[in-house]
Write a protein that holds these residues in place. Structure first.
Motif, short mmCIF file in Angstrom:
data_model
loop_
_atom_site.label_atom_id
_atom_site.label_comp_id
_atom_site.label_asym_id
_atom_site.label_seq_id
_atom_site.Cartn_x
_atom_site.Cartn_y
_atom_site.Cartn_z
N VAL A 1 0.84 -1.15 -0.14
CA VAL A 1 0.13 0.14 -0.05
C VAL A 1 0.79 1.26 0.00
O VAL A 1 0.61 2.08 -0.70
N LEU A 2 1.94 1.18 0.88
CA LEU A 2 2.93 2.48 0.98
C LEU A 2 3.67 2.65 -0.37
O LEU A 2 3.82 3.82 -0.50
N ILE A 3 3.92 1.53 -1.08
CA ILE A 3 4.81 1.72 -2.39
C ILE A 3 3.70 2.62 -3.24
O ILE A 3 4.19 3.50 -3.92
N PHE A 4 2.32 1.97 -3.18
CA PHE A 4 1.49 2.75 -4.10
C PHE A 4 1.34 4.31 -3.76
O PHE A 4 1.47 5.22 -4.60
N VAL A 5 1.35 4.49 -2.43
CA VAL A 5 1.26 5.87 -1.91
C VAL A 5 2.33 6.62 -2.50
O VAL A 5 2.44 7.89 -2.72
N PHE A 6 3.65 6.00 -2.42
CA PHE A 6 4.93 6.74 -2.90
C PHE A 6 4.72 7.28 -4.20
O PHE A 6 4.93 8.44 -4.76
N PHE A 7 4.36 6.21 -5.05
CA PHE A 7 4.03 6.39 -6.47
C PHE A 7 3.12 7.59 -6.79
O PHE A 7 3.48 8.43 -7.36
N ASN A 8 2.19 7.59 -5.94
CA ASN A 8 0.97 8.62 -6.23
C ASN A 8 1.63 9.89 -6.04
O ASN A 8 1.46 10.90 -6.44
N ILE A 9 2.27 9.90 -4.60
CA ILE A 9 2.62 11.22 -4.18
C ILE A 9 3.68 11.82 -5.10
O ILE A 9 3.58 13.17 -5.49
N ALA A 10 4.50 11.05 -5.81
CA ALA A 10 5.78 11.50 -6.68
C ALA A 10 5.10 11.87 -7.82
O ALA A 10 5.35 13.11 -8.38
N LEU A 11 3.98 11.14 -8.28
CA LEU A 11 3.66 11.71 -9.65
C LEU A 11 2.72 12.98 -9.28
O LEU A 11 2.71 13.75 -10.24
N ALA A 12 1.91 12.91 -8.37
CA ALA A 12 1.15 14.25 -8.13
C ALA A 12 2.08 15.54 -7.99
O ALA A 12 1.71 16.49 -8.33
N SER A 13 3.29 15.26 -7.13
CA SER A 13 4.13 16.22 -7.06
C SER A 13 4.68 16.87 -8.38
O SER A 13 4.87 18.09 -8.42
N SER A 14 5.06 15.94 -9.11
CA SER A 14 5.63 16.32 -10.32
C SER A 14 4.35 16.98 -11.34
O SER A 14 4.70 18.15 -12.10
N TRP A 15 3.46 16.58 -11.13
CA TRP A 15 2.33 17.21 -11.97
C TRP A 15 2.11 18.76 -11.41
O TRP A 15 1.72 19.67 -12.18
N ASN A 16 2.21 18.65 -10.38
CA ASN A 16 1.89 19.99 -9.48
C ASN A 16 2.72 21.17 -10.07
O ASN A 16 2.48 22.26 -10.01
N VAL A 17 3.94 20.69 -10.42
CA VAL A 17 4.92 21.84 -10.97
C VAL A 17 4.39 22.41 -12.29
O VAL A 17 4.49 23.75 -12.02
N VAL B 1 9.27 20.00 -18.93
CA VAL B 1 10.06 18.87 -19.18
C VAL B 1 10.64 18.20 -17.48
O VAL B 1 10.48 16.99 -17.37
N PHE B 2 10.60 19.13 -16.85
CA PHE B 2 11.03 18.91 -15.23
C PHE B 2 9.95 17.90 -14.76
O PHE B 2 10.10 16.83 -14.24
N SER B 3 8.73 18.32 -15.03
CA SER B 3 7.51 17.55 -14.79
C SER B 3 7.37 16.08 -15.51
O SER B 3 6.32 15.44 -14.97
N ALA B 4 7.80 16.20 -16.40
CA ALA B 4 7.64 14.97 -17.12
C ALA B 4 8.96 13.87 -16.75
O ALA B 4 8.58 12.66 -17.08
N VAL B 5 10.12 14.61 -16.58
CA VAL B 5 10.92 13.68 -16.32
C VAL B 5 10.79 12.47 -14.84
O VAL B 5 10.92 11.78 -15.13
N TRP B 6 10.25 13.11 -14.01
CA TRP B 6 9.83 12.48 -12.88
C TRP B 6 9.07 11.55 -12.89
O TRP B 6 9.20 10.36 -12.58
#
Lengths: 313, 291
Positions: free
Chosen positions: A43-59, A217-222
């Protein structure tokens, strides 16, 4: 004057407490594999993925104010790059991760012409791009589409659950750290100016297109990097599970739910939404999507600044 | 050669439905300046309500279609009043995501009511089932629907051009600040616009379900189709949406005819190209969206 200094001091003290809390919780999370069950580790691994994806979109979506509805493409591209490099080329995993980020970043450059549009039109253009690319991946023989017998990619087992736990956590910390660092540079200032008023920003000499391109580009690399790490974690990937439109939508929903345009927002949003998601899967399966939709409507209608705005006074 | 003529004929016939489903979308984009991600819900729910009234309760299909269209009008007003109005002044992203949330909830409720599968309605129609033009066979029902769509477009044009209500809507479309300065109640016009959007899209749904199976999950495709029609034809104008509908029908039919596998890629690439070259649409009024 003294009141101002006092309030400044409490702010610094608050920051210190916050930093201490942050470090403590980070250590607690990092030690997770020692006390968590395999289920919660997953569950936490999925949470990490989700947070990282949302953070990069946020940029690009939150800080620059360009809501991309095609960001899931970069995640899928990272996953496919990693899978193709490992299966076809036998490339070592760390290089495949870098490759995923590089391909996603290079591909993001193709999106630059879309920056001539704003708001709804930008959102819909990127959404159209997502569907177009998804169709190509689905039907191109190089990416193993079309034929039902060899659709998708099987990856070798590259590590244990604990390994992926630390890997994704490490990537997440690197992702958020790099975003914080980037926002402290000129790029961050320029992005906030563009978000406020692009015409004014351009008129004082900020090269808007260049900064938007950097942010995009930054928010696509992550997402590319995260996708590359996701592929061997999932073992089997296909266009259905890594190019799905729901990945794009999840990035956006998590960022908005937590608090768009803030660092902490996607973290809160990722944690809360994932946990509510798990609970409603477990107990209210039939109403799971309904609950998800209702929460989104409720937050935007009554708290458009997101859950994070509750913690600020 | 006859192949191309067939594609043009069938594309145009199907395009009338796309146009009918897009009139409301075009108006809302022109007047409110927003993209409503829940737009496809009007079409899908209009279709399913018509199905229930006709197949389950046994009401005449004409009456059922009108009831379905009317209830979608009410839904449109409801969505505007309760949801969109609250976030109208915020960043357009918020409206996109909010209306997306509305679409998710409406779809889920529809799946609870009708199930996740597709329904279709067979209409018993007096007269020959096929018409022949030269050596091309055309189902009569497709032509009936084509004519109904044109009539619906005509009625909407008349409302827009000849009634005080239509004048107020057009005033808001052209310039919202001036309209409010000369005493147009902008909030009320927004409600009416969403209502009209719901009615005409609901009617499109009622016609669609007699042509092909329709299920709750299809709402998003209808939203995208409507957006494509508006991008081709230009927003705010009914005639633009009509021409856009015909053109989109032909493009859509041709893409699926020649390259069924790559069709979505071709259609969406066309959309991107059009958005880049002429965001106001081929026959647009020259204004672009406010947000």
């Amino acid at each position: 004057m003294s009141a101002a200094i006092a309030s400044m001091r409490t702010l610094i003290e608050n920051d210190r407490i916050r930093l201490a809390l942050l470090a403590l919780s980070l250590v607690l999370v990092a030690l997770g594999p020692f006390y968590l069950s395999a289920y919660w580790e997953r569950v936490l691994i999925f949470v990490f993925f989700n947070i990282a994806l949302a953070s990069s979109w946020n940029v690009i979506g939150g800080i620059a104010g360009y809501p991309s509805f095609g960001h899931g493409v970069f995640f899928g591209m990272g996953a496919y790059t990693c899978a193709i490099l490992i299966v076809r080329g036998g490339v070592p995993f760390p290089l495949a991760i870098l490759g995923g980020g590089a391909v996603a970043g290079a591909f993001a450059l193709l999106f630059i012409p879309l920056f001539r549009q704003r708001g709804f039109y930008f959102a819909l253009s990127t959404l159209a791009a997502q569907f177009a690319i998804e169709t190509v991946v689905r039907t191109w023989s190089f990416t193993r589409g079309l034929q039902s017998f060899d659709q998708g990619w099987n990856l070798p087992d590259l590590g244990s659950l604990d390994f992926f736990y630390w890997l994704t956590l490490g990537l997440l910390v690197a992702c958020i750290g790099s975003i914080i660092l980037m926002l402290r540079t000129r790029v961050g200032l320029a992005l906030r100016a563009i978000h406020k008023d692009e015409v004014v920003a351009a008129s004082v000499g900020i090269p808007c297109t260049r900064y938007k391109a950097i942010a995009f580009v930054f928010s696509a690399v992550w997402p590319g990097v995260m996708g590359a790490a996701y592929a061997p974690f999932l073992v089997f990937i296909s266009s259905d599970n890594v190019f799905n439109i729901s990945i794009t939508l999840n990035m956006i929903l998590i960022a908005i739910f937590g608090g768009i345009g803030t660092i902490i927002g996607p973290i809160i949003g990722g944690l809360l939404l994932s946990i509510i998601d798990r609970l409603s899967w477990a107990y209210l399966l039939q109403y799971h999507t309904l609950i998800y939709g209702l929460m989104i409507i409720a937050v935007i209608s009554f708290r458009p600044a997101g859950i994070a705005s509750w913690f600020k006074k | 050669m006859s192949e191309i003529i067939e594609i043009i004929i069938f594309g145009t016939l199907r395009g009338a439905i796309f146009a009918l489903a897009a009139f409301g979308f075009s108006l809302v984009l022109g007047v409110l300046g927003i993209v409503n991600f829940a737009h496809g819900v009007f079409v899908v729910l209009g279709a399913l309500i018509t199905w229930s009234l006709t197949a389950q309760i046994g009401i005449n299909i004409v009456v059922a279609s009108l009831i379905a269209a009317g209830s979608m009008g009410v839904l449109g007003v409801f969505i505007q009043k309760v949801f969109i109005d609250r976030v109208f002044k915020l960043h357009p992203l918020m409206i996109l995501v909010q209306t997306f949330g509305v679409a998710v909830v409406a779809t889920q409720l529809a799946e609870l009511a009708w199930g996740g599968g597709e329904r279709s309605l067979k209409v018993e129609f007096p007269g020959p089932a096929l018409l022949t033009i030269g050596d091309i066979y055309i189902p009569t029902w497709d032509i009936v629907i084509f004519v109904i769509s044109l009539i619906a477009a005509g009625v909407l044009v008349m409302i827009m051009q000849m009634t005080p209500l239509g004048r107020a809507v057009r005033a808001c479309r052209d310039n919202i600040d001036s309209a409010s300065l000369v005493g147009v109640d902008v909030g009320r016009v927004f409600l009416i616009t969403m209502g009209i959007c719901g009615i005409w899209s609901g009617l499109a749904g009622a016609l669609v379900i007699t042509l092909k199976p329709t299920g709750p999950y299809m709402h998003f495709f209808w939203t995208l189709d409507a957006f494509l029609v508006v991008v081709i034809g230009g927003m705010g104008s009914i005639s633009g949406a009509l021409i856009g509908g015909f053109l989109y029908g032909i493009i859509n039919f041709a893409a699926y005819y020649y390259l069924p596998n790559q069709a979505p890629a071709i259609i969406f690439a066309t959309l991107i190209a059009l958005l880049m070259i002429r965001p106001q649409g081929l026959f647009g009024l020259g204004t672009t969206v406010r947000k």
